[in-house]
Design an enzyme around this catalytic site. Structure first.
Site, PDB file in Angstrom:
ATOM      1  CB  THR A 156     -67.519  40.611  16.123  1.00 29.17           C
ATOM      2  OG1 THR A 156     -68.306  39.780  15.285  1.00 29.17           O
ATOM      3  CG2 THR A 156     -68.190  40.742  17.486  1.00 29.17           C
ATOM      4  CB  SER A 162     -76.656  40.595  15.999  1.00 34.95           C
ATOM      5  OG  SER A 162     -76.467  39.375  16.659  1.00 34.95           O
ATOM      6  N   GLY A 195     -60.727  35.741  16.052  1.00 38.46           N
ATOM      7  CA  GLY A 195     -59.838  34.584  15.982  1.00 38.46           C
ATOM      8  C   GLY A 195     -58.548  34.928  15.270  1.00 38.46           C
ATOM      9  NE  ARG A 328     -72.724  -0.582  31.417  1.00 41.59           N
ATOM     10  CZ  ARG A 328     -72.385   0.268  32.386  1.00 41.59           C
ATOM     11  NH1 ARG A 328     -71.687   1.346  32.089  1.00 41.59           N
ATOM     12  NH2 ARG A 328     -72.718   0.045  33.631  1.00 41.59           N
ATOM     13  N   GLY A 418     -71.899   8.433  33.370  1.00 40.28           N
ATOM     14  CA  GLY A 418     -70.690   9.023  33.941  1.00 40.28           C
ATOM     15  C   GLY A 418     -69.495   8.917  33.005  1.00 40.28           C
ATOM     16  CB  THR A 439     -74.034  32.754  19.684  1.00 43.57           C
ATOM     17  OG1 THR A 439     -72.944  32.144  20.374  1.00 43.57           O
ATOM     18  CG2 THR A 439     -75.311  32.484  20.450  1.00 43.57           C
ATOM     19  CD  GLU A 441     -68.553  32.818  10.543  1.00 44.18           C
ATOM     20  OE1 GLU A 441     -69.102  33.118   9.483  1.00 44.18           O
ATOM     21  OE2 GLU A 441     -67.401  33.178  10.838  1.00 44.18           O
TER      22      GLU A 441
END
Lengths: 666, 666
Positions: A156, A162, A195, A328, A418, A439, A441
């Site tokens: 990339t 892309s 990476g 819960r 929460g 988004t 690979e």
């Protein structure tokens, strides 16, 4: 009140179907684990051993955490689990399917660890293995499998993610020195988001436009050293850090640019094309675009892995949310003196249980994908068409699985209120780390266009060089009937007709719980949408509109058709897996889960089915009621269904949520 | 190929309607800013002045960042912008509407700053102002408005968030010492997730069950000191930190428990109930539940603010994504030698522009809400029914606005690809910080149930004490016709009939772009769903089913009805605002935006409309085509539409995305 009164009286709420369900959790885990149960069990132990990484992601500085993640990777490499997909002669496990299953299971744990593993062993290692030849294997594989040599996958660029075919980095062959010279030609051609680049990689597989004797041969990959043994960046190479990211901060993403960096001729990964000493370029694959797509075919493994990881992340989120929902309590409802469990509320069932069902569906679809990938990459299946089907299936499953992960994690977070917002309860990391899955690979939207292109050209290798624009022109150049005959559509249609002869007559006689009915609905949708796309593309071009404009207008239809195709593959995988099981309780439960998946999918797209005459409004409402009934039926085994995912307790964290009602009395 | 061929030939793609659109951005900003343009302008300057906080959220340690956020709050307090909603005699601005508008605009900036402001001035300050009497105002308001006295709002407990009526903290009146004794009775009764508690608050407004002479009077609020001037925690008070959260880490959320903490009798915020020296409890409001809901009514301001902040966060995300989509190119499409701008792809328009339109709709709905809130809290409107309508509108708008924010930010992140994952581009903070909006200040699902309850009981104060269970019993106790007559439903129905007399005859003659058609569709849906809920509740109870079980089964229908009600209010606000504008370009553009909002909303729920005979499949498809056409029509002004939101450039950050094509050449 006339209008209100005129409305039909809705039918009574349907009762839960069938006898009460019961689940043998270990048996169900076996079904989910499939053929790689042993590998998965090993990885679960490894995850439990390294569970503290999840907390370290919060307590360590970014620099420290990056080092920690690297160390974990090296430890895992030493255990052998990282090299499962590599040839035995270099210390690998020679089992590609097992390597995917291991990776999938790693997705329960910290995802920086997972992604850094993917970069090192999947992308970097995969490129050396699949694009290189023996010389490269001998030189790199043993060390990279052991984690002694860390590398990166520099594809990339800032300007092109892309559209890889348009990369700006150039590798020029210099015959005088018998070297390639690598250059970042513009700022936009800087390698970006890479990476392992910012810190740990010593070499990079660089994708660049190959220039030999002034002639361009398209994108090729070369191995380029970027750091010396001491980790100092080499001359001509410039590396910067991509900085803080939403998640995955244990992975050192960076930018790399090259100014006249020289590598020997044999740095070219030359499985598909070579350059001889005298500057002659040659390749077995003559068509440059086809060559390009063949090289890119190695991405299939990465996409398969990302989808798998998304499914695992969704399993973690669902395990926490469903267990918490079962424990819960809030507000009195069925009793005046005890509050109701959240999961006894219809809305809570509706928000979580169809996601559980879809997670099962995607798991089984992923198993099929892994097995196909194993066969193709192990040379068991060798034909070109199977490889193209695989690429398409990997792209489509990745898109659906990662969108599912994003949606599921979000829903689970909200379902925990929460408490779900506190980092100790894992949703923080799950959300932030998986967000990029949709988004990277391959952008999901672009991947679905790839799927559609394959369907509309029947994966014919002649058309593999066509981008979306070419696809428009190709389809427009044929008669619609020819398109449909050439495409996968007509095969489907036969199956719909065989199974459901009455489908053209409006309302079906088949019961809403019949899997053949579900499959026929999914197949009809796919077939109809593909036909519609072909028709619209053709009509647009015939009317003289610019093909790009035609594509833009039909694009949502293109993507819908691709999605319907993948949805059909996913449902088929689920139905087939259930039908393989022996009769019994387990099969009954999975049947109900499969029904819930199928019906909630049809419900979600019921507008389309109504618009296309496949659902009456009565039946549509009946399906919605049935989804509610299936949720109620599965509610008693909801906790078992997620327990069967087999997420190790250590990686769930969430101490307060998972012990609710034990330490607290609310 | 029979099935494919038998399908109707779809109509040609509709052309863009009307003349080309043009936008006067400053004029449009004026329309959006509404009556508080000046206040908003001041806040924009303040945001630009403090823009570095956004970066500090990433570079500072959590402790340092918390201190930094506190300092910013105090600086803003000194500017006077924080006290706009308080009485002038204490240094406030005496303009509640302006205070909401200021808060909304603050939502463009760092959200830890926003939420800490909300805690200090909205929740803590609001409780003192609205639940206290002059003695409390004199004692606290001046200092709290200046930021000299920081406090917290201790309502939620570990075991009870949504069901506040069941809180476990107890305040017992001790007549001997004329004091209240505050006790955390169980672990689950610990105050939890309390903003400002972990570090900065010196006092807490504590919600506790009031016990006077052995008699319980329900939940009341008391002012309880928790730290001394040096910031040391006081005896009997125990405070711990909630730890790392998904976002908002500049806010110090914590847990507080009390063991025999004594406060004087006048610590009780006694606007609605008092205890005399001799231990006599008295209140103007006799019904304890009604009293409780009256006190809780003060939450309306917080909910209004959270919804407003969600809308602002969505505006930030859309500004970045739309500008980037207009600049960034990828893949050749309409031209062979230049790549296409992302926003020229139909799919990209479809994913972003309806979200822009809905953001406009919610903005105008928020403006109406702010104005109603101003009138009620400034005493301009004094009737009980208006107050209840306001509470309902605030709850519903908050739910829709915060879900919209979550969805919009996600879509915008994905639309920016990998770049959207880098923290410098704001999506990281936007996602993480806003995520909790959907569940705090009232879980959205619970809030919609509140809305439904109001509708089904016509906000009658007699029924304000009913929880969902009571609502079921109430509705079940009446004839369905009586329910419908008692409820808001029949009023709506009249309007639908007046406007669209043909609505019962199947297909409408009205054009799909007629706002009266949109409104009639929204009103029909609301009316029909409410009627259906009443019917199902009644039938369930009549059949002998446990009312809690009935509620559980009808819950998704209850929530859908409430949502439809709020959707109708939102659309009405938009339509009315547009109709107030003078004829001209601006009105034409907003008309198109309003059409896009209305039609994409109908499209999203078109299954329901088809199921209920309000849409033929032909018209449903025509609406989808029209949505595409509206997107294309608005595409040329997309950047103007987001520019008009007026988000200061300094807080957008995103240097590479917003300069794409200038510094890069890709």
């Amino acid at each position: 009140m006339a209008t209100v009164d005129a409305v039909e009286t809705p039918a009574a709420e349907p009762d839960e179907d069938g006898p009460p369900v019961h689940v043998d959790v270990p048996e169900l885990t076996k079904v989910l684990d499939g053929p790689y149960a042993e590998v998965r069990a090993d990885v679960r132990k490894e995850l439990a051993r390294h569970a503290e990484v999840l907390e370290q992601a919060e307590t360590l500085s970014r620099d420290e955490f990056r080092e920690r993640v690297k160390d974990v990777i090296v430890e895992i490499a030493e255990s052998g689990q990282a090299g499962l997909g590599f040839p035995a002669e270099y210390g690998g496990g020679a089992d590609i399917g097992a390597s995917i299953a291991a990776f999938e299971t790693m997705g329960f744990g910290d995802l920086s660890v997972l992604v850094k593993m993917g970069v090192q062993f999947g992308l970097f290692g995969g490129a050396i293995l699949h694009l290189g030849t023996k010389r490269h294997h001998d030189r790199y594989l043993a060390d990279l499998i052991k984690g002694k040599l860390l590398g990166c996958f520099a594809m990339t660029e800032t300007g092109h993610g892309s559209n890889v075919q348009a990369l700006g980095t150039v590798a020029t062959y210099d015959q005088g020195s018998d070297e390639f010279v690598i250059d970042t030609t513009t700022a936009a051609a800087t390698k970006d988001y890479i990476g392992n680049a910012a810190r740990h990689a010593r070499v990079a597989v660089v994708f660049a436009q190959l220039d030999v004797g002034g002639e361009r041969h398209g994108v090729h990959a070369l191995v380029v050293p970027i750091r010396d043994e001491q980790g100092e960046v080499l001359p001509g190479v410039e590396i910067s850090d991509d900085g803080l990211k939403m998640g995955l901060n244990g992975v050192d993403n960076g930018r790399i640019s090259f100014q006249g960096v020289r590598v020997p001729r044999d740095a070219l990964l030359d499985r598909f094309a070579t350059v001889s000493e005298d500057g002659t370029y040659s390749s077995e694959i003559e068509n440059p675009s086809r060559r390009f797509f063949t090289m890119l075919g190695t991405l299939v493994q990465g996409r398969t892995c990302v989808g798998a990881a998304g499914i695992s992340a969704a399993k973690v989120a669902l395990t926490i949310a469903v267990e918490y929902g079962d424990r819960r309590r809030q507000f009195e409802a069925t009793s005046d003196d005890e509050e109701e469990r959240l999961l006894d509320y219809g809305q809570h069932q509706r928000r979580l249980l169809p996601l559980v069902a879809r997670t099962y569906a995607l798991s089984f679809a992923q198993e099929v994908l892994t097995s196909r990938l194993h066969d193709v990459f192990s040379g068991i299946t060798t034909d070109e068409v199977s490889r193209r089907h695989l690429e398409s299936r990997a792209a489509g499953t990745k898109a659906l699985a990662t969108w599912h992960a994003t949606r599921t994690i979000q829903e689970c977070r909200e379902a925990c209120g929460g408490a779900g917002y506190l980092a100790v309860n894992r949703f923080t990391a799950l959300k932030a780390d998986t967000d990029v899955f949709t988004t990277f690979e391959g952008d999901n939207t672009v991947l679905l266009q790839l799927v559609a292109k394959g369907l509309l050209t029947d994966y014919a290798s002649d058309f593999s060089d066509l981008d979306q624009l070419g696809m428009v022109r190709f389809v427009a150049g044929l008669a619609v009937d020819t398109v449909l005959e050439k495409t996968a559509v007509h095969k489907l249609l036969e199956r719909v007709k065989d199974v459901l002869p009455g489908i053209e007559g409006g309302e079906q006689d088949t019961g809403v719980l019949d899997p053949e009915y579900h499959l026929a609905m999914f197949r009809f949708r796919e077939e109809h949408q593909l036909g519609g796309v072909a028709r619209r593309l053709k009509r647009g071009v015939d009317s003289g509109m610019n093909p790009g404009e035609v594509f833009s207008r039909v694009q949502d239809h293109v993507i819908a058709a691709a999605r319907s195709h993948v949805e059909r593959l996913v449902l088929e995988a689920f139905v087939e897996r259930v039908q393989e099981l022996p009769e019994g309780e387990l099969r009954d439960v999975l049947n109900a889960v499969c029904d819930l998946h199928a019906l909630s999918s049809i419900e979600a797209d019921r507008a389309w089915f109504m618009e296309h005459g496949r659902l009456s409004s009565q039946r549509s409402k009946a399906i919605s009621r049935e989804v509610g009934a299936l949720c109620r039926r599965l509610r008693p085994v909801a906790v078992d269904l997620v327990a069967a995912f087999g997420v190790p307790r250590q990686v769930l964290r969430s101490p307060d949520l998972l012990s609710w009602g034990e330490n607290t009395d609310g």
